[in-house]
Write a protein that holds these residues in place. Sequence first.
Motif, short mmCIF file in Angstrom:
data_model
loop_
_atom_site.label_atom_id
_atom_site.label_comp_id
_atom_site.label_asym_id
_atom_site.label_seq_id
_atom_site.Cartn_x
_atom_site.Cartn_y
_atom_site.Cartn_z
N TYR A 311 -2.50 -2.39 3.93
CA TYR A 311 -1.51 -1.32 3.78
C TYR A 311 -2.03 -0.25 2.81
O TYR A 311 -1.91 0.95 3.07
CB TYR A 311 -0.19 -1.90 3.29
CG TYR A 311 0.81 -0.88 2.80
CD1 TYR A 311 1.20 0.18 3.62
CD2 TYR A 311 1.38 -0.98 1.53
CE1 TYR A 311 2.12 1.12 3.18
CE2 TYR A 311 2.30 -0.05 1.09
CZ TYR A 311 2.66 1.00 1.90
OH TYR A 311 3.57 1.93 1.46
N GLN A 355 4.53 -1.54 7.57
CA GLN A 355 3.57 -2.27 6.73
C GLN A 355 4.16 -2.55 5.36
O GLN A 355 4.03 -3.66 4.82
CB GLN A 355 2.29 -1.45 6.57
CG GLN A 355 1.40 -1.41 7.81
CD GLN A 355 0.08 -0.72 7.49
OE1 GLN A 355 -0.04 0.48 7.67
NE2 GLN A 355 -0.89 -1.49 7.03
N SER A 410 1.54 -6.29 10.74
CA SER A 410 1.38 -5.24 9.74
C SER A 410 -0.02 -4.66 9.75
O SER A 410 -0.21 -3.43 9.81
CB SER A 410 1.69 -5.82 8.35
OG SER A 410 1.47 -4.86 7.34
#
Length: 604
Positions: A311, A355, A410
């Motif tokens: 992320y 995310q 994610s």
Amino acid sequence: MANQYVDLETLKFLLYKVNNLQDVLDQERYAEYDQESVEMMLNSVKDFSDKELYPFFREMDEQPAHFKDGEIVVHPQVLKFMKAGGEMGLIASSFSYEHGGMQMPAMAAHASAFIQDAANNHLPGYIGLTVGSAELIAHFGSQELKDTYLPNMLSGKWGGTMCLTEPQAGSSLSDITTSATPDGDTYKIHGQKIFISGGDYQGADNIVHLVLARIKGAPAGTKGISLFVVPKKKPTADGSLTSNDVTVVADFEKMGQRGYCTTHLFFGDKENCEGWLVGEANKGLKYMFLMMNGARIGVGRGAAAIASAAYQASLNYANERPQGRKLTSTGKKDVNQEQTLIINHADVRRMLLLQKVITEGAQSLVLLTAKYHDLSIASATAEEREKYRLLLEIMTPLVKTYPSEAGIVSVNNGVQVLGGYGFCSEYILQQYLRDIRISAIYEGTTGIQSQDLLGRKVTMDNGKALQLLSEEITNTIKASMVHDSLKPYAKKLGDKLELTQQVLQSLMGFAMKGDYQRFLADATPFMEFFSTIVQSWLWLNIGLEAQNALVMGNKDYSSEFYESKIHAMEFYFKYELPKTLGLAEILMDNEKALTIGTDKEVFI
């Protein structure tokens, strides 16, 4: 570059504020710790990770562990990390003082390990397996075993592993055939184990294997499994080491976590492998579950850390990459405008927020489960310890599974944020995607965890664990009703608790009829359903803490920080929680789509 793999501010917020580390520090067992000492430790680990872990992350993927001339060759940083892990107390942190440890709360230890996992997920497993095997010796081994092995393992001089899986048995431990034949005070061990993480590597002084084996004449199935300490090299009376007939057969070449060796071992090729019984005979699986439960939290933590690092990488890219232009009020693009950063595009923001809610929610889940572990052993009364033991039991399959499965989603979104570059080896997202994929398989697959949740944990003690968890969720709902801005979300979560009861009522009908095949057939969709609801609770907790801070004018973090958490909570409730409706429909549908337990054969 050093700050790109972890959001330390959010980690500390979740540790100190949302999950209230102080509740654990107030227990007598952890009296020597305070928030200041934990803060110093986390900052020290971050500095260490910046220098000794993160810079080698790509390199360990490009120069993977491999089998050569009868040995496993690993990156030189592995031995350096093990030594530093001993010197810094990373291995000994959670062990009691009596065993030479630091008696640190699991919450703090997992926060520390999260930083390391995010920096370089190829390295912490070497320490993690050493911790797990040493814990088994500390809890169940004789004093002689403790004296012989713990000092060298906690110092990082010797590594450790857990040896369960065999080629013909896989996850079905009742089918293991590795044998243990009594030989005086010890046993002759014979058999092979596969997928042994950190099972051997060039340069290590010794590797201590905790091996599940069956003593000759033991009962069939899991009731006849015993646990043994089987070192690669046997310690002698003069302190030297001698071969113990443990042979490395191969190293499995993997799609991800390539710097973390995964070995195939043979015990007793020359009929001269010696093992020492841990605890009582035929109780090996019971003992091993102590390590496996801890390892399952570790797997969830590692997955959360990989997803979090991914992320940070995709967020950084979105803030630097110009492409396209914003839509005007007419719904058209003005080609005369300068290109805008891709973070300004709505769909990119949606992927980044997905995310964010997965990774930060997963972090909170890991810390809360660690808190339940701490309180289950350190609370003042037996009643409190039992309460937190039950909460730990029901959360363990969740903490292993949600970060692993949702973490894959994610990271996959992170690759999509980068577009074509996300698919290229020049950028790091593809490595994170390869690395995280194993998390849903490690330490019991998603299917195994799901059956454990529905078949054991939900029903254990007549549903007591589920009742306690429902009470925890209800407490957050009540506290959130104080704020008008949180009332709609608290009500939605309350409705989902009622939906959970409906789903379980429907599923339990099959169990009550003795149709356990049908009862567990949709265990994995139930895991997703239940995890999504638990995560909405954790996000309501995060939103509640942030809202309280804004109302009280708390300046520990900026108002923008608190507002970002509330916004993320709102995103989760809008985009993730509604998915439970479709899952509930699946779970309450009485059709036997899988034709489990019927005579009907359907071509697949």
